[in-house]
Design an enzyme around this catalytic site. Structure first.
Site, PDB file in Angstrom:
ATOM      1  CB  THR A  20       0.090  45.369  34.353  1.00 19.89           C
ATOM      2  OG1 THR A  20       0.157  45.629  35.948  1.00 19.89           O
ATOM      3  CG2 THR A  20       1.109  44.382  33.924  1.00 19.89           C
ATOM      4  CG  ASN A  22      -7.803  49.887  32.588  1.00 15.26           C
ATOM      5  OD1 ASN A  22      -7.852  51.106  31.977  1.00 15.26           O
ATOM      6  ND2 ASN A  22      -7.646  49.895  34.107  1.00 15.26           N
ATOM      7  CB  ALA A  32      -1.682  50.712  37.144  1.00 15.32           C
ATOM      8  CG  LEU A  33      -2.349  54.579  42.904  1.00 15.92           C
ATOM      9  CD1 LEU A  33      -2.981  55.574  42.098  1.00 15.92           C
ATOM     10  CD2 LEU A  33      -2.911  54.028  43.914  1.00 15.92           C
ATOM     11  CB  THR A  82      -2.973  42.233  31.863  1.00 14.82           C
ATOM     12  OG1 THR A  82      -3.378  43.210  32.957  1.00 14.82           O
ATOM     13  CG2 THR A  82      -1.729  42.357  31.283  1.00 14.82           C
ATOM     14  CE  LYS A  83      -7.482  43.708  36.085  1.00 12.39           C
ATOM     15  NZ  LYS A  83      -7.985  44.058  37.215  1.00 12.39           N
ATOM     16  N   GLY A 120      -0.520  40.436  34.891  1.00 18.13           N
ATOM     17  CA  GLY A 120      -2.208  40.213  34.877  1.00 18.13           C
ATOM     18  C   GLY A 120      -2.385  39.337  36.262  1.00 18.13           C
ATOM     19  N   GLY A 122      -2.018  39.370  40.729  1.00 16.78           N
ATOM     20  CA  GLY A 122      -2.441  40.445  41.640  1.00 16.78           C
ATOM     21  C   GLY A 122      -4.001  40.651  41.496  1.00 16.78           C
ATOM     22  N   GLY A 124      -5.200  41.235  38.633  1.00 13.89           N
ATOM     23  CA  GLY A 124      -5.711  40.493  37.389  1.00 13.89           C
ATOM     24  C   GLY A 124      -6.445  39.129  37.540  1.00 13.89           C
TER      25      GLY A 124
END
Length: 383
Positions: A20, A22, A32-33, A82-83, A120, A122, A124
């Site tokens: 997930t 942006n 993502a990290l 999701t962003k 989305g 957590g 999100g």
């Protein structure tokens, strides 16, 4: 077939993994990290695609890793937006559009296994009960093995633990989009910075000294002659911390009350201050800087990344090598950075060709003092 599972999704074998993201090229936290750390080449392509405006809601970025040496590493990563921006919350409509795309993409991958995080949720902020139904609606008819992970199975808890450790150690995480990210490299690198001490030093003119980790006596004498220059001591030094000799330089400069940025070649949470430095240690004069995962152990890859990062952030660089073997392999990396000024100690040996290639200016002896003539460097620092 969909299976709702628990645990770390990287512990499960998969052919396709959903990450997930942006649309602005930042992977700064959570799932993502982890992806960014594990697949740095993927991140570079994702960032490039974001800069070209090709990552959009409902239009994920797809990266394929084809390894000829290890078939287990052959994987498809789908960076699923999701962003719009990392600062904003996720939207159910964004997830819906992404799932529409994903259901069509998976038609050509029957028989594969795919891992899907709680899209989305957590960071999100979306409701898992709603998102879970959306995933089932779009993917339940797929012929893939779909492993869906609930929010508590993500890295959220670990992220909170890391953030607490950073806070307890007075360490600041700077994302490329942060207002306090150093202006001189903003937009030029995607590296997250972990910083402790005087952050203001990052925006000063930086004089970077590149030294051999095991210099001979000739090199040592020249280096400390340079460091004896009182005018030079007024400016901020950017130094490595990868050898006992580099730490000796740090100690000497701290004893002279010079301002220093220490570029750590390993995790900032693993910083160890040599005992003989403690009496001089003053966090008003020191900035500790790391670009690696805050909990990672030392490895050669992170050490090399930090060296290359120093090339980018330095305003003025002085190379003091007599024997060029440790540095010559990075010639192209040095040459890529045309916004800084490069100098070298002229030992009147065969190294002159390398320094000509990187467009460096020689520093010879001052006829009056018989020490290195640093006037060209000082003139630039004063500008």
């Amino acid at each position: 077939m969909i299976k709702f599972v628990e645990g770390n999704f990287f512990d499960y074998k998969a052919d396709i993994r959903i990450n997930t993201v942006n649309c602005v090229g930042v992977m700064g936290a959570g799932v993502a990290l982890q992806f960014k750390t594990k697949y740095p080449e993927m991140f570079k392509e994702y960032l490039k695609s974001c800069n070209e405006n090709n990552v959009q809601i409902g239009r994920p970025h797809v990266w394929t890793n084809n390894s000829i040496f290890n078939e287990e590493e052959n994987i498809i990563i789908i960076n699923f937006p999701t962003k719009l921006h990392w600062k904003n919350p996720s939207e159910y409509d964004y997830v819906e559009k992404g799932l529409n795309w994903l259901s069509n993409f998976l038609l050509g991958h029957e028989g594969k296994t795919i891992t899907v995080p709680a899209l989305g949720c957590g960071h999100g902020g979306l409701d898992w009960n709603i998102v879970k139904k959306m995933i089932s609606k779009h993917l339940s008819k797929s012929k893939l093995d779909i492993l869906v992970f609930a929010p508590e199975s993500s890295t959220e808890k670990n992220e909170v633990q890391i953030e607490n450790k950073l806070s307890n150690n007075k360490i600041v995480r700077l994302l490329p989009s942060s207002e306090t990210y150093p202006l001189k490299i903003k937009g030029k690198t995607s590296s997250e910075l972990y910083v402790k001490g005087n952050l203001d030093l990052l925006n000063t003119k930086l004089f970077s000294l590149f030294v051999n980790s095991k210099p001979d006596e000739k090199e040592k004498n020249v280096i400390f002659q340079c460091l004896n220059n009182n005018e030079l001591l007024k400016y901020t030094f950017l130094l490595g911390y990868n050898s006992s000799f580099e730490i000796d330089i740090v100690k000497y400069l701290l004893s002279k009350r010079a301002s220093i940025i220490i570029a750590l070649p390993y995790s900032i949470l693993n910083l160890k201050i040599r005992k003989d430095l403690l009496e001089y240690w003053d966090e008003n004069l020191i900035t500790i800087l790391s670009i690696g995962n805050p909990e990672s152990k030392w490895n050669i890859s992170d050490s090399v990344k930090m060296l290359k990062f120093r090339f980018k952030i330095s305003n003025i660089m002085l190379f003091t090598y007599y024997e060029l073997t440790p540095i010559i392999k990075y010639k192209n990396d040095v040459m890529e950075n045309n916004n800084n000024h490069k100098f070298f100690i002229n030992y009147w040996n065969e190294s002159i060709n390398f320094y000509q290639d990187i467009n460096a200016t020689k520093i010879g002896k001052d006829r009056t003092t018989n020490e290195p003539n640093l006037k060209p460097i000082l003139e630039l620092l004063k500008l």
